[in-house]
Design a protein around this motif. Structure first.
Motif, PDB file in Angstrom:
ATOM      1  N   LEU A  15       0.420  -1.483   0.491  1.00 18.29           N
ATOM      2  CA  LEU A  15      -0.225   0.016   0.246  1.00 18.29           C
ATOM      3  C   LEU A  15       0.535   1.072   0.437  1.00 18.29           C
ATOM      4  N   THR A  16       2.370   1.650   0.903  1.00 18.93           N
ATOM      5  CA  THR A  16       2.165   2.276   1.049  1.00 18.93           C
ATOM      6  C   THR A  16       3.540   2.695  -0.325  1.00 18.93           C
ATOM      7  N   GLY A  17       3.995   1.901  -1.045  1.00 23.53           N
ATOM      8  CA  GLY A  17       4.775   1.807  -2.395  1.00 23.53           C
ATOM      9  C   GLY A  17       3.711   1.857  -3.429  1.00 23.53           C
ATOM     10  N   ALA A  18       2.698   2.260  -3.378  1.00 25.49           N
ATOM     11  CA  ALA A  18       1.929   2.400  -4.357  1.00 25.49           C
ATOM     12  C   ALA A  18       1.576   3.931  -4.518  1.00 25.49           C
ATOM     13  N   VAL A  19       1.042   4.969  -2.851  1.00 27.43           N
ATOM     14  CA  VAL A  19       1.072   5.009  -2.609  1.00 27.43           C
ATOM     15  C   VAL A  19       2.421   6.570  -3.314  1.00 27.43           C
ATOM     16  N   GLU A  20       4.010   5.655  -2.545  1.00 25.67           N
ATOM     17  CA  GLU A  20       4.555   6.930  -3.241  1.00 25.67           C
ATOM     18  C   GLU A  20       4.526   6.552  -4.386  1.00 25.67           C
ATOM     19  N   ASP A  21       4.644   5.556  -5.006  1.00 25.54           N
ATOM     20  CA  ASP A  21       4.600   5.996  -7.187  1.00 25.54           C
ATOM     21  C   ASP A  21       4.292   6.848  -7.217  1.00 25.54           C
ATOM     22  N   GLU A  22       2.264   6.992  -6.493  1.00 34.69           N
ATOM     23  CA  GLU A  22       1.021   8.262  -6.924  1.00 34.69           C
ATOM     24  C   GLU A  22       1.789   9.089  -6.998  1.00 34.69           C
ATOM     25  N   VAL A  23       2.277   9.577  -5.506  1.00 36.02           N
ATOM     26  CA  VAL A  23       2.491  10.928  -5.697  1.00 36.02           C
ATOM     27  C   VAL A  23       4.218  11.156  -6.385  1.00 36.02           C
ATOM     28  N   GLU A  24       4.122  10.244  -6.212  1.00 34.27           N
ATOM     29  CA  GLU A  24       6.013  10.710  -6.877  1.00 34.27           C
ATOM     30  C   GLU A  24       5.883  10.988  -8.762  1.00 34.27           C
ATOM     31  N   GLY A  25       4.580  10.340  -9.139  1.00 36.49           N
ATOM     32  CA  GLY A  25       4.403  10.849 -10.760  1.00 36.49           C
ATOM     33  C   GLY A  25       3.365  12.542 -10.749  1.00 36.49           C
ATOM     34  N   TYR A  26       3.439  12.682  -9.802  1.00 36.10           N
ATOM     35  CA  TYR A  26       2.895  14.156  -9.297  1.00 36.10           C
ATOM     36  C   TYR A  26       3.928  14.954 -10.348  1.00 36.10           C
ATOM     37  N   ARG A  27       3.053  16.446 -10.718  1.00 37.51           N
ATOM     38  CA  ARG A  27       4.363  17.277 -11.127  1.00 37.51           C
ATOM     39  C   ARG A  27       5.073  18.004 -10.039  1.00 37.51           C
ATOM     40  N   GLY A  28       6.062  18.503  -9.780  1.00 35.66           N
ATOM     41  CA  GLY A  28       6.394  19.351  -9.044  1.00 35.66           C
ATOM     42  C   GLY A  28       7.441  18.262  -7.525  1.00 35.66           C
ATOM     43  N   VAL A  29       7.126  17.030  -7.692  1.00 35.91           N
ATOM     44  CA  VAL A  29       7.865  15.791  -6.476  1.00 35.91           C
ATOM     45  C   VAL A  29       9.028  15.324  -7.034  1.00 35.91           C
ATOM     46  N   ARG A  81      10.330  13.431  -4.515  1.00 36.45           N
ATOM     47  CA  ARG A  81      10.688  12.195  -3.710  1.00 36.45           C
ATOM     48  C   ARG A  81       9.639  11.713  -2.994  1.00 36.45           C
ATOM     49  N   ALA A  82       8.517  10.669  -2.764  1.00 40.32           N
ATOM     50  CA  ALA A  82       7.921  10.753  -1.578  1.00 40.32           C
ATOM     51  C   ALA A  82       7.829   9.458  -1.029  1.00 40.32           C
ATOM     52  N   THR A 116       5.835  11.918   3.993  1.00 41.46           N
ATOM     53  CA  THR A 116       6.427  12.591   3.444  1.00 41.46           C
ATOM     54  C   THR A 116       7.028  13.636   1.609  1.00 41.46           C
ATOM     55  N   VAL A 117       6.434  14.616   1.201  1.00 44.29           N
ATOM     56  CA  VAL A 117       6.778  15.085   0.289  1.00 44.29           C
ATOM     57  C   VAL A 117       7.657  15.672   0.032  1.00 44.29           C
ATOM     58  N   THR A 118       9.040  15.252  -0.610  1.00 46.28           N
ATOM     59  CA  THR A 118       9.663  16.108  -1.307  1.00 46.28           C
ATOM     60  C   THR A 118       9.777  17.239  -2.555  1.00 46.28           C
ATOM     61  N   LEU A 119       9.700  18.687  -2.325  1.00 43.76           N
ATOM     62  CA  LEU A 119       9.616  19.115  -3.346  1.00 43.76           C
ATOM     63  C   LEU A 119      10.485  19.215  -4.331  1.00 43.76           C
ATOM     64  N   ASP A 120      10.101  19.005  -6.227  1.00 40.40           N
ATOM     65  CA  ASP A 120      11.980  19.767  -6.768  1.00 40.40           C
ATOM     66  C   ASP A 120      11.717  21.159  -6.625  1.00 40.40           C
ATOM     67  N   GLY A 121      10.787  22.462  -6.363  1.00 42.59           N
ATOM     68  CA  GLY A 121      10.794  23.746  -6.516  1.00 42.59           C
ATOM     69  C   GLY A 121       9.967  23.861  -7.571  1.00 42.59           C
ATOM     70  N   ARG A 122       8.929  22.948  -8.806  1.00 39.13           N
ATOM     71  CA  ARG A 122       8.124  23.631  -9.503  1.00 39.13           C
ATOM     72  C   ARG A 122       6.520  24.344  -9.055  1.00 39.13           C
ATOM     73  N   VAL A 123       6.478  23.386  -8.045  1.00 38.33           N
ATOM     74  CA  VAL A 123       4.844  23.448  -7.688  1.00 38.33           C
ATOM     75  C   VAL A 123       5.101  23.746  -5.707  1.00 38.33           C
ATOM     76  N   GLY A 124       4.565  24.267  -5.815  1.00 43.46           N
ATOM     77  CA  GLY A 124       4.262  24.597  -3.970  1.00 43.46           C
ATOM     78  C   GLY A 124       3.687  23.330  -3.330  1.00 43.46           C
ATOM     79  N   PRO A 125       4.255  24.083  -1.766  1.00 39.32           N
ATOM     80  CA  PRO A 125       2.967  23.094  -1.540  1.00 39.32           C
ATOM     81  C   PRO A 125       2.057  23.307  -1.173  1.00 39.32           C
ATOM     82  N   GLY A 126       0.930  24.502  -1.666  1.00 40.43           N
ATOM     83  CA  GLY A 126      -0.161  24.756  -1.288  1.00 40.43           C
ATOM     84  C   GLY A 126      -1.029  24.565  -2.808  1.00 40.43           C
ATOM     85  N   GLU A 127      -0.337  24.648  -3.699  1.00 40.03           N
ATOM     86  CA  GLU A 127      -1.018  23.531  -5.059  1.00 40.03           C
ATOM     87  C   GLU A 127      -0.697  22.400  -5.011  1.00 40.03           C
TER      88      GLU A 127
END
Length: 226
Positions: A143-157, A159-160, A176-187
């Motif tokens: 379950l956690t692996g599937a959640v990580e894969d889905e979140v890492e597929g979002y633009r701006g992420v 690592r998850a 825990t979501v590590t951003l790459d700077g393209r998208v802010g956490p509020g978005e």
């Protein structure tokens, strides 16, 4: 002079006082921070309490002896005198008892250090319990692996990392979501909440699954080159 009746005045309308909504009983703010296993936390509190009581008792006894509570002879006696070596020479069992006690203390310290590595992470979750049809469990790593894969597929992420912790009957999801700077956490937060977190709740059949989302901002914002 004829008295005149006072002219009635209409009451001045007052603006309604805004009401502050009461804080919700649930939600991310009500979640406890991630911690070690409950047994480890209880052991830590017990060990620290015992050590504190022992040190407080020793300090209080030394202070009382120095103030003469046990007599002037004890107060004027040197801390390190020849009484202990003489007692050890007169009693052959002294050093073996000291060695056994030191060994027990070392084993307790080793057990305490190894216990710090234990966490309250959940490894499997029961989905159904039927004595006739059998039991169905869900691997938490899947379950956690599937959640990580889905979140890492979002633009701006970048690592998850997802973790299920707590009791097996009442787990909690920490993402825990590590951003790459393209998208802010509020978005990004609404997408994570309505996407990956909602899918995890649906997979577990727990619409009230507590979830905590932590965003790690990059040191330098990344330029979005299209």
């Amino acid at each position: 002079m004829t008295p005149t009746a006072p002219t009635p005045t209409a009451p001045t309308p007052t603006a309604p006082t805004p009401t502050v909504p009461a804080p919700a009983s649930g939600g991310p703010a009500a979640l406890r921070p991630r911690a070690r296993a409950r047994g480890v936390a209880r052991a830590n509190r017990l060990v620290l309490a015992l050590v504190g009581l022992l040190l407080a008792g020793a300090g209080g006894a030394a202070l009382a002896a120095g103030l003469g509570a046990f007599g002037g002879g004890v107060a004027d006696r040197a801390v390190l005198d020849g009484s202990v070596p003489r007692f050890a020479e007169a009693n052959g069992w002294y050093w073996p008892v000291v060695a056994v006690g030191a060994g027990l203390v070392a084993l307790l310290c080793l057990w305490w250090l190894l216990a710090q590595a234990r966490s309250d992470r959940v490894s499997a979750l029961p989905l159904s319990r039927d004595p006739r049809r059998g039991h169905t469990d869900l691997d938490a790593a899947a379950l956690t692996g599937a959640v990580e894969d889905e979140v890492e597929g979002y633009r701006g992420v970048a690592r998850a990392r997802a973790v299920l912790s707590g009791a097996v009957t009442a787990p909690a999801l920490t993402l825990t979501v590590t951003l790459d700077g393209r998208v802010g956490p509020g978005e990004l937060h609404p997408r994570v909440a309505r996407g990956a977190v909602a899918h995890a709740r649906q997979a577990l059949g727990r619409p009230d699954l507590p979830a905590r989302v932590e965003f790690v901002l990059p040191r330098r914002p990344r330029r979005d080159v299209r």
